[in-house]
Design a protein around this motif. Sequence first.
Motif, short mmCIF file in Angstrom:
data_model
loop_
_atom_site.label_atom_id
_atom_site.label_comp_id
_atom_site.label_asym_id
_atom_site.label_seq_id
_atom_site.Cartn_x
_atom_site.Cartn_y
_atom_site.Cartn_z
N TYR A 369 0.82 -1.20 0.00
CA TYR A 369 0.00 0.00 0.00
C TYR A 369 0.86 1.26 0.00
CZ TYR A 369 -3.57 3.35 1.53
OH TYR A 369 -4.41 4.43 1.63
N VAL A 370 1.91 1.27 0.79
CA VAL A 370 2.78 2.45 0.83
C VAL A 370 3.47 2.65 -0.51
CG1 VAL A 370 4.86 3.40 1.89
CG2 VAL A 370 3.06 2.47 3.32
N ARG A 371 3.89 1.57 -1.16
CA ARG A 371 4.49 1.71 -2.50
C ARG A 371 3.49 2.37 -3.45
NH1 ARG A 371 3.21 -0.81 -6.61
NH2 ARG A 371 2.35 -2.61 -5.49
N GLU A 372 2.25 1.93 -3.42
CA GLU A 372 1.24 2.51 -4.30
C GLU A 372 1.02 3.99 -3.99
OE1 GLU A 372 -1.47 -1.57 -4.77
OE2 GLU A 372 -2.07 0.02 -3.38
N GLN A 373 0.97 4.32 -2.71
CA GLN A 373 0.69 5.70 -2.32
C GLN A 373 1.85 6.64 -2.65
OE1 GLN A 373 -2.40 6.86 -1.04
NE2 GLN A 373 -2.79 4.85 -1.94
N MET A 374 3.08 6.14 -2.59
CA MET A 374 4.22 7.00 -2.89
C MET A 374 4.25 7.44 -4.35
SD MET A 374 7.58 5.95 -0.76
CE MET A 374 7.86 4.42 -1.63
N ALA A 375 3.51 6.75 -5.19
CA ALA A 375 3.48 7.12 -6.61
C ALA A 375 2.54 8.28 -6.88
CB ALA A 375 3.07 5.91 -7.45
N THR A 376 1.85 8.76 -5.85
CA THR A 376 0.90 9.86 -6.03
C THR A 376 1.31 11.07 -5.20
OG1 THR A 376 -0.59 9.31 -4.18
CG2 THR A 376 -0.90 8.11 -6.25
N GLY A 377 1.01 12.24 -5.69
CA GLY A 377 1.32 13.46 -4.95
C GLY A 377 0.61 13.50 -3.62
N GLU A 378 -0.67 13.14 -3.60
CA GLU A 378 -1.43 13.14 -2.35
C GLU A 378 -0.85 12.13 -1.37
OE1 GLU A 378 -4.14 14.05 0.55
OE2 GLU A 378 -3.69 15.13 -1.31
N GLY A 379 -0.47 10.97 -1.87
CA GLY A 379 0.09 9.93 -1.01
C GLY A 379 1.39 10.34 -0.37
N ARG A 380 2.19 11.15 -1.06
CA ARG A 380 3.47 11.58 -0.50
C ARG A 380 3.30 12.66 0.57
NH1 ARG A 380 4.94 10.84 -5.88
NH2 ARG A 380 4.93 13.07 -6.39
N ARG A 381 2.09 13.19 0.71
CA ARG A 381 1.84 14.16 1.78
C ARG A 381 1.35 13.49 3.06
NH1 ARG A 381 0.57 17.42 -2.75
NH2 ARG A 381 -1.57 16.66 -2.88
N LYS A 382 1.18 12.17 3.01
CA LYS A 382 0.73 11.43 4.18
C LYS A 382 1.87 10.57 4.72
CE LYS A 382 -4.00 11.21 2.43
NZ LYS A 382 -5.09 10.34 1.94
N LYS A 383 1.70 10.09 5.96
CA LYS A 383 2.67 9.19 6.58
C LYS A 383 1.91 7.95 7.04
CE LYS A 383 5.43 12.69 6.02
NZ LYS A 383 4.39 13.56 5.42
N TYR A 384 2.60 6.83 7.12
CA TYR A 384 1.94 5.55 7.30
C TYR A 384 2.57 4.79 8.47
CZ TYR A 384 0.49 7.03 2.69
OH TYR A 384 -0.01 7.77 1.65
N THR A 385 1.73 4.29 9.35
CA THR A 385 2.20 3.55 10.51
C THR A 385 1.15 2.55 10.95
OG1 THR A 385 2.79 3.73 12.86
CG2 THR A 385 1.44 5.49 11.94
N PHE A 386 1.58 1.45 11.51
CA PHE A 386 0.65 0.47 12.06
C PHE A 386 -0.09 1.02 13.28
CE2 PHE A 386 3.95 -2.41 10.20
CZ PHE A 386 3.13 -3.06 9.27
#
Length: 423
Positions: A369-386
């Motif tokens: 999921y993080v790999r997919e999100q890093m490919a988007t501008g919106e995804g790179r503005r978020k951070k991901y944690t369990f």
Amino acid sequence: MEKTVVIAGGGWGGCAAACSARRAGARAVLLERTDMLLGTGLVGGIMQNNGRLAAALEMEALGAGELFALTDRCARHRNVSFPSHAHATLYDVGLVPGEVLRHLRSLGVEVVFQARVSGVEREGDCLQAVLCSDGRRFPADAFVDATGTAGPMANCQRYGNGCAMCVLRCPSFGGRVSLTGLCGVAEWVGEKAGGGPGAMSGSCKLHKGSLSRALQEKLERDGVAVIPLPPPLREDHLAQKACQQYAQASYRDNLVLLDTGHAKLMTPTFPLEKLRQVPGFENARYEDPYAGGKGNSLRFFAMAPRDDALRVEGVENLYCAGEKAGLLVGHTEAIVTGTLAGHNAARQLAGRPPLVLPRALAVGEAIAYVREQMATGEGRRKKYTFSGSVLWERLGQLGLGSVDCGEIAERVARTGLTGVFAE
């Protein structure tokens, strides 16, 4: 001849990669830029909160529970709750680094301190060796980039409030240099929620002895203290945080302290003159970073484009771990990616196909999921944690948020991967 994996970076991700590569049969050489292991883990200390417990239990069932067990043995407090977080373990930041070093050496991992990677030798799509700033050369058959995403000083000066004098100690040991970047690979850059590159570390540490005796006793007894702030003393740093799971009103309206050896203050910065107006904090002093009244370290400037086996795009024998693997925040997240990266480096040397953790597991879903999100501008503005925010919410929606040990063991068994990291 025994084949070699060189790991650049001795944070939690690099240490996990070294353990995993060595356990899988490779010679493992761990290069650390400074004179201590664990990086931000030297001042972190939070494990098992919210979905981090599910991830740790999955990794244990997959055969890679050793580092989680080690932090448990060094716990100051267990089953601690604080705003929006449950069943946390707080490890002693003074004890864990030595325990990790002894564990690595007991496995036969070669740990090399003050080895700052500054160059590479490459033939075609394969990396041949890494070069250190003092002239040493480390050839290998496969490599793991765990160099992190914080620093060097120029980033904190340009995008933050200057060098924060943090535990990474760039002025003394040299700033971080990306192994992926040295290979000529264009890296992803994370963004603040309000725009601009990077994100500020989400907490700072107070010298516990500088607090009132009553606060010290509460922390040592309960592990947590929540002190309400009157409105004039409140500071709103929620949008700056790398740790979005703490970007909630509770962390603006209160001082939230956790006992990890230091008194961990769950805000990136807080002006010292305001802090000392709060009862119990009259003599408060920052322990890390020393500039905690004004600034903190900046992170997420250099992440590797990679696949779900954590192989870096464009380099056949380079894998990535920790924050290098994406916008993943936390020690558990670093151990998960480090374990997979080190294991796959060793698998490559044994002529076996890489392991991709299935999305039926929380750890596999996180990586994909993080790999997919890093490919988007919106995804790179978020951070991901369990432990909260976007990823934890997604895992709950997918039915992967359970922290029941038996249920998780059955989930792993259904994938056919029980004990895979112990092979």
